[in-house]
Design a protein around this motif. Structure first.
Motif, PDB file in Angstrom:
ATOM      1  N   LYS A   8      -5.636  -9.318  -3.819  1.00 32.00           N
ATOM      2  CA  LYS A   8      -7.219  -8.048  -4.340  1.00 32.00           C
ATOM      3  C   LYS A   8      -7.473  -7.077  -3.551  1.00 32.00           C
ATOM      4  CE  LYS A   8     -11.022  -8.795  -6.908  1.00 32.00           C
ATOM      5  NZ  LYS A   8     -11.925  -9.593  -7.078  1.00 32.00           N
ATOM      6  N   LYS A   9      -7.202  -8.092  -2.089  1.00 33.45           N
ATOM      7  CA  LYS A   9      -7.418  -7.438  -0.542  1.00 33.45           C
ATOM      8  C   LYS A   9      -6.549  -6.234  -0.274  1.00 33.45           C
ATOM      9  CE  LYS A   9      -8.189  -8.124   3.861  1.00 33.45           C
ATOM     10  NZ  LYS A   9      -7.600  -9.068   4.496  1.00 33.45           N
ATOM     11  N   LYS A  10      -4.572  -7.312  -1.081  1.00 35.41           N
ATOM     12  CA  LYS A  10      -3.818  -6.072  -0.542  1.00 35.41           C
ATOM     13  C   LYS A  10      -3.837  -4.323  -1.586  1.00 35.41           C
ATOM     14  CE  LYS A  10       1.320  -6.592  -1.174  1.00 35.41           C
ATOM     15  NZ  LYS A  10       1.877  -7.268  -2.146  1.00 35.41           N
ATOM     16  N   LYS A  11      -4.364  -4.736  -2.956  1.00 28.67           N
ATOM     17  CA  LYS A  11      -4.204  -3.376  -3.590  1.00 28.67           C
ATOM     18  C   LYS A  11      -5.882  -2.958  -3.620  1.00 28.67           C
ATOM     19  CE  LYS A  11      -4.437  -3.528  -9.002  1.00 28.67           C
ATOM     20  NZ  LYS A  11      -4.694  -3.820 -10.281  1.00 28.67           N
ATOM     21  N   ALA A  12      -6.308  -3.175  -2.751  1.00 25.86           N
ATOM     22  CA  ALA A  12      -7.821  -2.157  -2.250  1.00 25.86           C
ATOM     23  C   ALA A  12      -7.335  -1.818  -0.360  1.00 25.86           C
ATOM     24  CB  ALA A  12      -9.046  -3.304  -1.776  1.00 25.86           C
ATOM     25  N   GLU A  13      -6.378  -2.384  -0.312  1.00 22.63           N
ATOM     26  CA  GLU A  13      -5.718  -1.802   1.209  1.00 22.63           C
ATOM     27  C   GLU A  13      -5.220  -0.412   0.566  1.00 22.63           C
ATOM     28  OE1 GLU A  13      -4.488  -4.626   3.670  1.00 22.63           O
ATOM     29  OE2 GLU A  13      -6.040  -5.668   4.254  1.00 22.63           O
TER      30      GLU A  13
ATOM     31  N   LYS B   7      -5.454   6.974  -1.089  1.00 22.81           N
ATOM     32  CA  LYS B   7      -6.774   7.725  -0.861  1.00 22.81           C
ATOM     33  C   LYS B   7      -6.626   8.444   0.675  1.00 22.81           C
ATOM     34  CE  LYS B   7     -11.289   7.586  -2.677  1.00 22.81           C
ATOM     35  NZ  LYS B   7     -12.654   6.638  -3.016  1.00 22.81           N
ATOM     36  N   LEU B   8      -6.652   8.125   1.606  1.00 21.62           N
ATOM     37  CA  LEU B   8      -6.416   8.649   3.039  1.00 21.62           C
ATOM     38  C   LEU B   8      -5.038   9.717   2.613  1.00 21.62           C
ATOM     39  CD1 LEU B   8      -7.884   9.203   5.627  1.00 21.62           C
ATOM     40  CD2 LEU B   8      -6.102   6.893   6.662  1.00 21.62           C
ATOM     41  N   GLU B   9      -4.067   9.277   2.676  1.00 28.45           N
ATOM     42  CA  GLU B   9      -3.522  10.442   2.658  1.00 28.45           C
ATOM     43  C   GLU B   9      -3.602  11.549   1.389  1.00 28.45           C
ATOM     44  OE1 GLU B   9       0.413   8.511   0.923  1.00 28.45           O
ATOM     45  OE2 GLU B   9       0.968   7.254   3.262  1.00 28.45           O
ATOM     46  N   ALA B  10      -3.954  10.870   0.700  1.00 24.90           N
ATOM     47  CA  ALA B  10      -4.299  12.409  -0.515  1.00 24.90           C
ATOM     48  C   ALA B  10      -5.601  13.207   0.357  1.00 24.90           C
ATOM     49  CB  ALA B  10      -4.995  12.133  -1.930  1.00 24.90           C
ATOM     50  N   LYS B  11      -5.716  12.044   1.100  1.00 21.23           N
ATOM     51  CA  LYS B  11      -7.209  13.358   1.854  1.00 21.23           C
ATOM     52  C   LYS B  11      -6.229  14.159   2.927  1.00 21.23           C
ATOM     53  CE  LYS B  11     -11.150  13.359   4.532  1.00 21.23           C
ATOM     54  NZ  LYS B  11     -12.185  12.242   4.904  1.00 21.23           N
ATOM     55  N   ASN B  12      -5.401  14.178   3.668  1.00 17.57           N
ATOM     56  CA  ASN B  12      -4.789  14.311   4.153  1.00 17.57           C
ATOM     57  C   ASN B  12      -3.950  14.957   4.480  1.00 17.57           C
ATOM     58  OD1 ASN B  12      -6.061  12.793   7.010  1.00 17.57           O
ATOM     59  ND2 ASN B  12      -4.699  11.118   6.807  1.00 17.57           N
TER      60      ASN B  12
END
Length: 70
Positions: A17-22, A28-33
């Motif tokens: 679950k943690k890996k999937k969230a990361e 999301k960060l790449e899409a923002k950048n």
């Protein structure tokens, strides 16, 4: 008969679950950048180039084949 180790299974689920969230946060960060990659028009081409570079780096690290300069 052996008992099931529920703590191990729970920990594995938590790690997954943690890996999937990361991974989601990273995308999301790449899409923002890089907004062009978010709509899929140029992102696929960039991903293909990155994959080729990663493959060359992996091969060089393993010593199987010499890395090709780009």
């Amino acid at each position: 008969m052996a008992k099931t180790n529920f703590q191990y299974e729970k920990r594995q689920k938590e790690l997954e679950k943690k890996k999937k969230a990361e991974e989601k946060a990273r995308r999301k960060l790449e899409a923002k950048n890089n907004p062009k990659a978010a709509d899929g028009t140029e992102g696929e081409e960039a991903d293909a180039d990155d994959a080729d570079a990663d493959d060359a780096a992996d091969a060089a690290a393993e010593g199987d084949a010499p890395a090709q300069p780009q």
